[in-house]
Design an enzyme around this catalytic site. Sequence first.
Site, PDB file in Angstrom:
ATOM      1  N   LYS A  80       0.840  -1.209   0.000  1.00  0.00           N
ATOM      2  CA  LYS A  80       0.000   0.000   0.000  1.00  0.00           C
ATOM      3  C   LYS A  80       0.871   1.254   0.000  1.00  0.00           C
ATOM      4  CE  LYS A  80      -3.790  -2.505   2.139  1.00  0.00           C
ATOM      5  NZ  LYS A  80      -4.485  -2.890   3.375  1.00  0.00           N
ATOM      6  N   ASP A 130     -10.848   2.909   4.228  1.00  0.00           N
ATOM      7  CA  ASP A 130     -11.146   1.470   4.110  1.00  0.00           C
ATOM      8  C   ASP A 130     -12.660   1.246   4.053  1.00  0.00           C
ATOM      9  OD1 ASP A 130      -9.097  -0.339   3.760  1.00  0.00           O
ATOM     10  OD2 ASP A 130      -8.569  -0.442   5.900  1.00  0.00           O
ATOM     11  N   GLN A 182      -4.461  -1.618   9.695  1.00  0.00           N
ATOM     12  CA  GLN A 182      -4.365  -2.942   9.068  1.00  0.00           C
ATOM     13  C   GLN A 182      -4.920  -4.016  10.005  1.00  0.00           C
ATOM     14  OE1 GLN A 182      -3.239  -3.518   5.823  1.00  0.00           O
ATOM     15  NE2 GLN A 182      -3.932  -5.605   6.171  1.00  0.00           N
TER      16      GLN A 182
END
Length: 291
Positions: free
Chosen positions: A52, A119, A96
């Site tokens: 990412k 997200d 994460q």
Amino acid sequence: MILLDGKTTSSDIKDEITLEVLQLKKEGKKTPHLAAVIVGNNGASRTYVGAKVKACNRVGFLSTLIELTDDTTEASLLSKIDELNNNIEIDGFIVQLPLPKHIDEQKVLMAVDPKKDVDGFHPTNVGKMALNLPTFISATPYGILELLERYKVETSGKHVVVIGRSHIVGSPMSILLSQKRTVGNATVTITHSRTRNLKEITLQADIVIAALGIPEFLTEDMVKANVTVIDVGITRVEDTTKKSGYRLLGDVAFDEVSKKAAYITPVPGGVGPMTIAMLLKNTLLASKNNN
Ligand code: NAD
């Protein structure tokens, strides 16, 4: 059979984003800035976060990686999130997953400012997505929509069978594809570990989305001819012939299913790279909202 090539498509999307970033800079606007928080030493998570950050560099975004140790308390993670929520330099950030067992994942996701939740996991954004209102769509289902759109795979009126009901993939995927949207208008069946006679259901599918995390679960006898297959699964299996010591397997027995399919995603190189591209797209949107 046509391969739904997530690697090439995500690269195209990154090129498009790069041009947009150059334009923003030309106009004197802020450079999009993504932060990623990782807690602990999970090898797969580190690989994903690394990819990412690398993708941010590729498109000209700024990125900040915050690495916290395994023994980080829930309170100190929440305080880090509070800091990021209030940092005007950061347009969006991700935490994460998975988090270490002693941290309440839901509590953490709820703490993220929905405006920075690239997200798309915050209940506010999940609710907006379910109501088909503009919001951050979580990156994996968003990437699948984009892949289907770019390859012009018809979904309207088709029967889609989703295997898996997780909050991050199966559930949003089933909601999105049933909605009135460009890639949508499908009749969707969502299946899970308690589903009976799964094979009877998948055999009726025009499109199967496999997101259960069991390697090579979907076999040739479970699909009809000319099916479209989206393989979300990524499982690391030991492979001593590889330098890394492992290889990645999807949820679909690719070699046999691909012979029957009209369209299929490979693993790796399918849904995975699309997920990263869509995270960048969400960050660009967050940054534009901020500007
Ligand atoms: P999860 O473990 O949260 O959910 C798995 C789902 O599969 C559950 O809803 C369960 O009911 C269902 N399931 C389990 N066994 C089943 C069976 N025998 N028949 C039918 N359904 C069954 O998983 P997840 O987070 O949604 O991830 C699924 C897979 O996708 C994993 O391999 C994960 O690594 C991968 N993944 C990939 C990406 C990507 O970017 N490519 C993103 C997220 C997840």
